[in-house]
Design a protein around this motif. Structure first.
Motif, PDB file in Angstrom:
ATOM      1  N   LEU A 191       0.823  -1.209   0.000  1.00 20.71           N
ATOM      2  CA  LEU A 191       0.000   0.000   0.000  1.00 20.71           C
ATOM      3  C   LEU A 191       0.858   1.260   0.000  1.00 20.71           C
ATOM      4  N   GLY A 192       2.089   1.169   0.539  1.00 22.19           N
ATOM      5  CA  GLY A 192       3.032   2.282   0.511  1.00 22.19           C
ATOM      6  C   GLY A 192       2.607   3.467   1.355  1.00 22.19           C
ATOM      7  N   PRO A 200      -9.003   4.445  15.510  1.00 17.94           N
ATOM      8  CA  PRO A 200     -10.330   4.960  15.871  1.00 17.94           C
ATOM      9  C   PRO A 200     -11.438   4.008  15.430  1.00 17.94           C
ATOM     10  N   VAL A 201     -12.523   3.978  16.195  1.00 18.09           N
ATOM     11  CA  VAL A 201     -13.681   3.159  15.841  1.00 18.09           C
ATOM     12  C   VAL A 201     -14.372   3.706  14.600  1.00 18.09           C
ATOM     13  N   ALA A 202     -14.447   5.025  14.497  1.00 17.00           N
ATOM     14  CA  ALA A 202     -15.154   5.658  13.381  1.00 17.00           C
ATOM     15  C   ALA A 202     -14.547   5.258  12.037  1.00 17.00           C
ATOM     16  N   ARG A 203     -15.396   5.190  11.017  1.00 18.06           N
ATOM     17  CA  ARG A 203     -14.951   4.845   9.673  1.00 18.06           C
ATOM     18  C   ARG A 203     -13.893   5.823   9.207  1.00 18.06           C
ATOM     19  N   GLN A 204     -12.782   5.303   8.654  1.00 15.91           N
ATOM     20  CA  GLN A 204     -11.674   6.127   8.212  1.00 15.91           C
ATOM     21  C   GLN A 204     -11.606   6.135   6.681  1.00 15.91           C
ATOM     22  N   ILE A 264      -6.752   3.914   5.009  1.00 12.82           N
ATOM     23  CA  ILE A 264      -6.652   3.437   6.393  1.00 12.82           C
ATOM     24  C   ILE A 264      -7.414   2.131   6.558  1.00 12.82           C
ATOM     25  N   GLU A 265      -8.607   2.067   6.006  1.00 13.41           N
ATOM     26  CA  GLU A 265      -9.401   0.836   6.116  1.00 13.41           C
ATOM     27  C   GLU A 265      -8.706  -0.330   5.412  1.00 13.41           C
ATOM     28  N   ALA A 266      -8.026  -0.045   4.305  1.00 13.30           N
ATOM     29  CA  ALA A 266      -7.308  -1.109   3.587  1.00 13.30           C
ATOM     30  C   ALA A 266      -6.149  -1.638   4.429  1.00 13.30           C
ATOM     31  N   ILE A 267      -5.409  -0.733   5.074  1.00 12.42           N
ATOM     32  CA  ILE A 267      -4.299  -1.163   5.919  1.00 12.42           C
ATOM     33  C   ILE A 267      -4.824  -1.962   7.109  1.00 12.42           C
ATOM     34  N   GLU A 327      -5.564  -7.113  10.018  1.00 13.88           N
ATOM     35  CA  GLU A 327      -6.491  -8.091  10.601  1.00 13.88           C
ATOM     36  C   GLU A 327      -6.292  -9.481   9.997  1.00 13.88           C
ATOM     37  N   ARG A 328      -5.942  -9.548   8.712  1.00 18.98           N
ATOM     38  CA  ARG A 328      -5.795 -10.845   8.038  1.00 18.98           C
ATOM     39  C   ARG A 328      -4.414 -11.455   8.256  1.00 18.98           C
TER      40      ARG A 328
END
Length: 297
Positions: free
Chosen positions: A119-120, A279-283, A287-290, A295-296
């Motif tokens: 992702l860089g 943060p819990v809030a959607r980013q 950020i969500e990709a990282i 998680e995986r």
């Protein structure tokens, strides 16, 4: 109302000291005090009580605290996201990490996550736990990598953040060996043992204090040196200056070489987790990709 007023308030709520808060905000104390008064005037209520020696949050100041953190972080995130949408380029995504993990765990961990490296544009910020918490609360970093123990307090374990376990470690009481190979400083009853302590800025210090600071224990400690850097305490322990609880991941080479030995029974070791917070809030999408990649992994 100005965003810097919120940031000033959070610095003073953290330190409860006008001089230290002004230093953190890189402003003179008179100017800092004027900005706090301007915020209180805008709100219409006093947020702090001030005496000759003490500063404390008022009930209004306590009520203001949690939402001030949320709003400050959200505004910084909104500015970053909007800048990306405008096409001005993508700023590096920041991981704040405590010093000990920056030098030991982080490099191997990131190299083992090819999806993350692909992702860089990832930036590491290394600092004390206290400073890393402040960065997360202000929204200056998107992730925090730190040691964690369920009994130690943290400012980022509220409903505003979530975390995953990415590794494990152990805090081990270590000392330089004496001539016979046993610990020069041994944790037992009797005379106080010279203790190399973590400062209040240190997350590891909070963990050690939660386990041994207030409990009845069969040994006494005499603090002879304090630092928020585990590497500094390791160097002092290796030189024979006292006992320090050190992460095994940091001290494993010295343990293998015999320059540090355990200074107490196995019951004095403290198992800890290595956690990644966000943060819990959607980013943003990046950020969500990282996070999904972590998680995986």
């Amino acid at each position: 109302m100005e965003l810097i007023w919120f940031e000033d308030y959070l610095a003073l709520a953290e330190t409860l000291n006008f001089s230290r808060a002004a230093e953190l905000r890189h402003v003179t104390q008179p100017a800092f005090s004027r900005r706090i008064r301007a915020l209180e005037s805008w709100i219409g209520a006093a947020l702090f009580t001030r005496t000759t020696h003490d500063v404390a949050l008022t009930p209004a100041g306590e009520h203001f605290h949690s939402q001030a953190e949320v709003l400050t972080r959200a505004l910084h995130q909104l500015r970053r996201d909007t800048s990306e949408v405008s096409g001005r380029g993508v700023r590096p995504l920041s991981i704040a990490a405590t010093h000990a993990l920056s030098f030991t765990f982080f490099p191997k961990w990131v190299r083992g996550n090819e999806r993350v490296l692909a992702l860089g544009n990832l930036s590491l910020i290394s600092d004390s736990m206290q400073a890393c918490e402040q960065m997360m609360l202000r929204g200056d970093a998107q992730f925090l990598l730190c040691h964690h123990h369920k009994d130690a307090r943290s400012r980022i374990e509220s409903g505003q953040f979530k975390s995953i376990v990415v590794g494990v470690d152990t805090l081990v009481p270590l000392s330089a060996p004496a001539g016979n190979g046993v610990a020069r400083w041994w944790l037992h009853g009797g005379e106080p043992v010279k203790y190399l302590a973590y400062s209040a800025q240190s997350g590891l210090g909070r963990i050690v204090a939660a386990q041994w600071g207030a409990k009845d224990r069969a040994f006494a400690l005499e603090t002879v040196f304090t630092s928020h850097l585990a590497a500094t305490l390791l160097s002092m322990a290796r030189a024979g200056d006292g006992v320090a609880w050190l992460p095994r991941t940091l001290a494993e080479e010295d343990i293998s070489a015999g320059s540090l030995v355990e200074a107490g029974s196995p019951e004095l070791e403290i198992p800890i987790e290595i956690r990644l917070f966000r943060p819990v809030a959607r980013q943003s999408k990046a950020i969500e990709a990282i996070w999904s990649a972590f998680e995986r992994s």
